[in-house]
Write a protein that holds these residues in place. Structure first.
Motif, PDB file in Angstrom:
ATOM      1  N   LEU A  30       0.865  -1.175   0.000  1.00 53.64           N
ATOM      2  CA  LEU A  30       0.000   0.000   0.000  1.00 53.64           C
ATOM      3  C   LEU A  30       0.899   1.223   0.000  1.00 53.64           C
ATOM      4  N   THR A  31       0.734   2.092  -0.987  1.00 51.60           N
ATOM      5  CA  THR A  31       1.471   3.350  -1.012  1.00 51.60           C
ATOM      6  C   THR A  31       0.502   4.481  -0.705  1.00 51.60           C
ATOM      7  N   LEU A  32       0.798   5.204   0.368  1.00 46.81           N
ATOM      8  CA  LEU A  32       0.032   6.391   0.740  1.00 46.81           C
ATOM      9  C   LEU A  32       0.785   7.604   0.225  1.00 46.81           C
ATOM     10  N   ILE A  33       0.058   8.515  -0.405  1.00 46.18           N
ATOM     11  CA  ILE A  33       0.665   9.756  -0.899  1.00 46.18           C
ATOM     12  C   ILE A  33      -0.086  10.920  -0.271  1.00 46.18           C
ATOM     13  N   SER A  34       0.630  11.692   0.537  1.00 51.05           N
ATOM     14  CA  SER A  34       0.062  12.873   1.175  1.00 51.05           C
ATOM     15  C   SER A  34       0.327  14.072   0.275  1.00 51.05           C
ATOM     16  N   VAL A  35      -0.721  14.884   0.037  1.00 51.67           N
ATOM     17  CA  VAL A  35      -0.599  15.981  -0.928  1.00 51.67           C
ATOM     18  C   VAL A  35      -1.125  17.298  -0.363  1.00 51.67           C
ATOM     19  N   TYR A  36      -0.570  18.372  -0.893  1.00 51.12           N
ATOM     20  CA  TYR A  36      -1.115  19.714  -0.689  1.00 51.12           C
ATOM     21  C   TYR A  36      -1.098  20.394  -2.049  1.00 51.12           C
ATOM     22  N   GLY A  37      -2.253  20.425  -2.705  1.00 51.89           N
ATOM     23  CA  GLY A  37      -2.356  20.941  -4.064  1.00 51.89           C
ATOM     24  C   GLY A  37      -2.335  22.458  -4.124  1.00 51.89           C
ATOM     25  N   PRO A  38      -1.878  23.005  -5.246  1.00 51.27           N
ATOM     26  CA  PRO A  38      -1.855  24.461  -5.429  1.00 51.27           C
ATOM     27  C   PRO A  38      -3.270  25.048  -5.397  1.00 51.27           C
ATOM     28  N   THR A  39      -3.398  26.228  -4.823  1.00 44.46           N
ATOM     29  CA  THR A  39      -4.688  26.916  -4.764  1.00 44.46           C
ATOM     30  C   THR A  39      -5.036  27.497  -6.137  1.00 44.46           C
ATOM     31  N   MET A  40      -6.247  27.994  -6.254  1.00 41.27           N
ATOM     32  CA  MET A  40      -6.709  28.581  -7.515  1.00 41.27           C
ATOM     33  C   MET A  40      -5.832  29.753  -7.966  1.00 41.27           C
ATOM     34  N   GLN A  41      -5.239  30.475  -7.030  1.00 37.69           N
ATOM     35  CA  GLN A  41      -4.456  31.663  -7.358  1.00 37.69           C
ATOM     36  C   GLN A  41      -3.075  31.338  -7.934  1.00 37.69           C
ATOM     37  N   ARG A  42      -2.622  30.111  -7.819  1.00 35.73           N
ATOM     38  CA  ARG A  42      -1.314  29.720  -8.329  1.00 35.73           C
ATOM     39  C   ARG A  42      -1.327  29.674  -9.857  1.00 35.73           C
ATOM     40  N   THR A  43      -0.141  29.755 -10.451  1.00 40.18           N
ATOM     41  CA  THR A  43      -0.045  29.755 -11.913  1.00 40.18           C
ATOM     42  C   THR A  43      -0.372  28.375 -12.477  1.00 40.18           C
ATOM     43  N   GLN A  44      -0.784  28.356 -13.721  1.00 39.17           N
ATOM     44  CA  GLN A  44      -1.069  27.097 -14.411  1.00 39.17           C
ATOM     45  C   GLN A  44       0.191  26.234 -14.453  1.00 39.17           C
ATOM     46  N   GLU A  45       1.327  26.870 -14.627  1.00 34.46           N
ATOM     47  CA  GLU A  45       2.603  26.164 -14.675  1.00 34.46           C
ATOM     48  C   GLU A  45       2.874  25.422 -13.361  1.00 34.46           C
ATOM     49  N   GLU A  46       2.613  26.091 -12.238  1.00 33.45           N
ATOM     50  CA  GLU A  46       2.825  25.465 -10.934  1.00 33.45           C
ATOM     51  C   GLU A  46       1.871  24.286 -10.732  1.00 33.45           C
ATOM     52  N   LYS A  47       0.627  24.439 -11.187  1.00 29.89           N
ATOM     53  CA  LYS A  47      -0.344  23.352 -11.065  1.00 29.89           C
ATOM     54  C   LYS A  47       0.076  22.156 -11.918  1.00 29.89           C
ATOM     55  N   GLU A  48       0.530  22.414 -13.137  1.00 32.11           N
ATOM     56  CA  GLU A  48       0.969  21.328 -14.014  1.00 32.11           C
ATOM     57  C   GLU A  48       2.184  20.608 -13.440  1.00 32.11           C
ATOM     58  N   LEU A  49       3.114  21.343 -12.837  1.00 25.60           N
ATOM     59  CA  LEU A  49       4.283  20.740 -12.208  1.00 25.60           C
ATOM     60  C   LEU A  49       3.865  19.853 -11.033  1.00 25.60           C
ATOM     61  N   PHE A  50       2.895  20.328 -10.239  1.00 24.15           N
ATOM     62  CA  PHE A  50       2.387  19.525  -9.119  1.00 24.15           C
ATOM     63  C   PHE A  50       1.840  18.193  -9.628  1.00 24.15           C
ATOM     64  N   TYR A  51       0.989  18.218 -10.645  1.00 23.14           N
ATOM     65  CA  TYR A  51       0.394  16.977 -11.157  1.00 23.14           C
ATOM     66  C   TYR A  51       1.427  16.096 -11.858  1.00 23.14           C
ATOM     67  N   GLU A  52       2.452  16.700 -12.431  1.00 20.75           N
ATOM     68  CA  GLU A  52       3.525  15.915 -13.035  1.00 20.75           C
ATOM     69  C   GLU A  52       4.276  15.140 -11.941  1.00 20.75           C
ATOM     70  N   LYS A  53       4.622  15.812 -10.846  1.00 19.91           N
ATOM     71  CA  LYS A  53       5.325  15.155  -9.737  1.00 19.91           C
ATOM     72  C   LYS A  53       4.435  14.108  -9.067  1.00 19.91           C
ATOM     73  N   LEU A  54       3.147  14.415  -8.920  1.00 16.36           N
ATOM     74  CA  LEU A  54       2.209  13.444  -8.358  1.00 16.36           C
ATOM     75  C   LEU A  54       2.107  12.223  -9.271  1.00 16.36           C
ATOM     76  N   GLY A  55       2.082  12.458 -10.562  1.00 14.40           N
ATOM     77  CA  GLY A  55       2.065  11.354 -11.535  1.00 14.40           C
ATOM     78  C   GLY A  55       3.309  10.485 -11.414  1.00 14.40           C
ATOM     79  N   ASP A  56       4.466  11.101 -11.170  1.00  7.83           N
ATOM     80  CA  ASP A  56       5.696  10.337 -10.968  1.00  7.83           C
ATOM     81  C   ASP A  56       5.561   9.422  -9.745  1.00  7.83           C
TER      82      ASP A  56
END
Length: 190
Positions: A30-56
């Motif tokens: 079982l792999t647990l992944i704890s996350v804190y996602g970017p808020t709406m005010q963050r840039t699209q680039e920062e959000k895409e980087l977050f999901y890229e790292k989460l995907g990794d």
């Protein structure tokens, strides 16, 4: 904490992601992944980087049961007809742009938003109240892989927890049996 005393240490990825891999009595992991996602005010680039790292993180645990937990700052809404493999019939409110990114991520990795799967009162699903509008939203989520879903019995907020945050504590009740660690053994690596 019992997990830490058994030598099971979290693996920090960055300031928004952390993983913990546990061996189950069945021999599976079982792999647990704890996350804190970017808020709406963050840039699209920062959000895409977050999901890229989460995907990794998800890719590195692709053979494990996977549960992602945390504040994703995303409203997924209740349109289960458009997202039948990702959200259930018990969503809350309307989707926002962060929610769309989350649903697309869940579709790509075959994850389900567990807070939409259980028929509960909205006050047991909403986790955050907007300061000005006073509307409640479901921003914190538990996402689960297909194998992990069968072990989750409910996902709901704890209305009485005082956690020194503006969010309600989200609880995910699961039925997993964790294999006890042998003395001197190293934590499982992948």
């Amino acid at each position: 904490n019992k997990l830490l005393t058994n030598g099971m240490n979290p693996n920090p990825i960055n300031d928004r992601l952390m993983t913990l891999r546990l061996q189950l009595k069945s021999g599976a992991y079982l792999t647990l992944i704890s996350v804190y996602g970017p808020t709406m005010q963050r840039t699209q680039e920062e959000k895409e980087l977050f999901y890229e790292k989460l995907g990794d993180c998800v890719d590195s645990a692709k053979d494990d049961n996977i549960i992602i937990l945390g504040d994703l700052n995303a409203r997924v809404g209740r349109d289960w007809v458009s997202w039948p493999t990702v959200i259930g019939k018990h969503g809350v409110g309307n989707m926002n742009s962060n929610g769309l990114m989350l649903l697309e991520f869940c579709t790509r990795y075959q994850l389900a938003v567990m807070g939409t799967m259980f028929q509960l009162k909205n006050r047991l699903k909403n986790t955050w109240q907007h300061l000005r509008s006073k509307h409640w939203h479901q921003l914190d989520h538990v996402l689960a892989s297909k194998d992990a879903r069968q072990h989750i019995t409910v996902t709901k907020t704890n209305l009485t927890a005082d956690c020194f945050t503006d969010h309600k504590l989200l609880v995910c009740e699961c039925k997993f049996s964790i294999k006890p660690k042998k003395k001197g053994a190293k934590p499982p690596k992948k």
